[in-house]
Enzyme design. Structure first.
Site, mmCIF file in Angstrom:
data_model
loop_
_atom_site.group_PDB
_atom_site.id
_atom_site.type_symbol
_atom_site.label_atom_id
_atom_site.label_comp_id
_atom_site.label_asym_id
_atom_site.label_seq_id
_atom_site.Cartn_x
_atom_site.Cartn_y
_atom_site.Cartn_z
ATOM 1 C CD GLU A 201 -1.738 -2.411 1.390
ATOM 2 O OE1 GLU A 201 -2.571 -3.314 1.160
ATOM 3 O OE2 GLU A 201 -0.590 -2.634 1.867
ATOM 4 C CG HIS B 70 -9.065 -7.780 8.650
ATOM 5 N ND1 HIS B 70 -8.201 -8.349 9.546
ATOM 6 C CD2 HIS B 70 -8.497 -7.930 7.428
ATOM 7 C CE1 HIS B 70 -7.149 -8.828 8.905
ATOM 8 N NE2 HIS B 70 -7.294 -8.578 7.618
#
Length: 325
Positions: free
Chosen positions: A60, A129
């Site tokens: 990322e 998450h």
């Protein structure tokens, strides 16, 4: 009108803007050959090719930096994250480069870019998450932040974000991806910064965004059986926040519940409550109720996860108590 799912609305928004503007491209993990981790880019690589629908490594920090540089050079990237939890690795590029470059360059270097992906509590995927980062990003000058709750808003707001010359954070929700709604056909674009009353009412206003709007609507239907008429205000845009819409609904209903999936401390609800305090204190018939995730890492177990996040029955119970006072 066309009936489509939230994920189809996201795909159509990106595809329509890529057809209209060759400077727009999509990049992220599994967006091309796999058709998107949540199938939001299904069929796009076949139409636009791998130069404009770009599969990236699981890195990322690296691919966000590439996209930010491309935006500064005049392109209009759309960056997809499998989840905003993974985007923590890229926050330097988002917060320090994309958000601040226009100001720090004296208006000479812009950064027209969209960062989008899954935000909030998914279904039983545990603490790393299942986080709602809305309040983090709405705190940063230079960013715009949207959080659509339905397919029509997902399309209209994302198209506006892609055209915007500012960097825009688009917070989507996994549970919403499969939900269908009617979406206007044609070039459907919504203004960023405008909330929407999705249910008219007079007794209590429920204010939320993203998944909490769906829960608020369900709670409003249950409360109607008790004779309690709830208004539901969908913020949709978190930065800029529609202060006028909040004031109008609170002044109309006089009782308010603010809903969020993030933690209460320095959260979206805290900002909404500050707006209410500053602008319509005298309109309140009682304290504003804030319903947030419990201040703990979200458990993996289904029953514990349910207890940690506001549910429809929790909203019904709190509103019933509020009206009974």
């Amino acid at each position: 009108m066309a009936m489509m799912t939230y994920r189809e609305a996201i795909r159509d928004a990106m595809s329509e803007e890529m057809r209209a503007d060759k400077s727009v491209f999509l990049m992220g993990e599994e967006v091309a050959d796999y058709q998107g981790a949540y199938k939001c880019s299904q069929g796009m690589v076949q139409e636009f090719g791998p130069a404009r629908v770009v599969d990236t490594p699981i890195a990322e920090l690296g691919f966000t930096g590439i996209a930010v540089g491309a935006a500064m050079a005049g392109l209009r990237p759309i960056v997809e994250y499998m989840t905003w939890n993974f985007a923590l690795l890229a926050t330097d590029h988002i917060l320090n480069s994309a958000a601040k470059t226009l100001y720090m360059s004296g208006g000479k270097v812009g950064c027209p870019i969209v960062f989008r992906g899954l935000n909030g509590v998914a279904a039983h995927v545990a603490a790393q998450h299942s986080q709602d980062f809305a309040s983090w990003y709405m705190n940063i000058p230079g960013l715009k932040v949207i959080a659509p709750s339905n397919a029509a808003d997902a399309k209209g707001l994302l198209k506006a974000a892609i055209r915007d010359n500012a960097p825009v954070v688009c917070l989507e929700h996994e549970v919403l991806y499969g939900l269908s709604a009617e979406v206007p056909e044609g070039d459907y674009v919504l203004p960023i910064g405008k909330a929407r009353v999705v249910r008219e009412g007079k007794d209590v206003v429920l204010i939320g965004y993203s998944m909490m709007v769906v829960k608020a609507l369900a709670a409003a239907e249950e409360l109607a059986k008790q004779g309690i008429d709830c208004e539901v205000l969908d913020l949709r845009s978190l930065r800029p926040l529609d202060v006028a819409a909040i004031v109008a609904s609170v002044s109309k209903c006089h009782r308010t519940v603010v809903l969020e999936e993030t933690w209460a401390a320095a959260g979206v609800g805290a900002e909404v409550m500050a707006v209410i305090s500053d602008n319509c204190w005298d309109e309140l018939d009682g304290p504003v109720v804030r319903m947030s995730q419990l201040p703990i890492p979200l458990p993996y177990a289904s029953n514990l996860e349910t207890l940690c996040v506001p549910q429809v029955e929790d909203i019904v119970r709190e509103v019933s108590k509020m009206v009974a006072k």
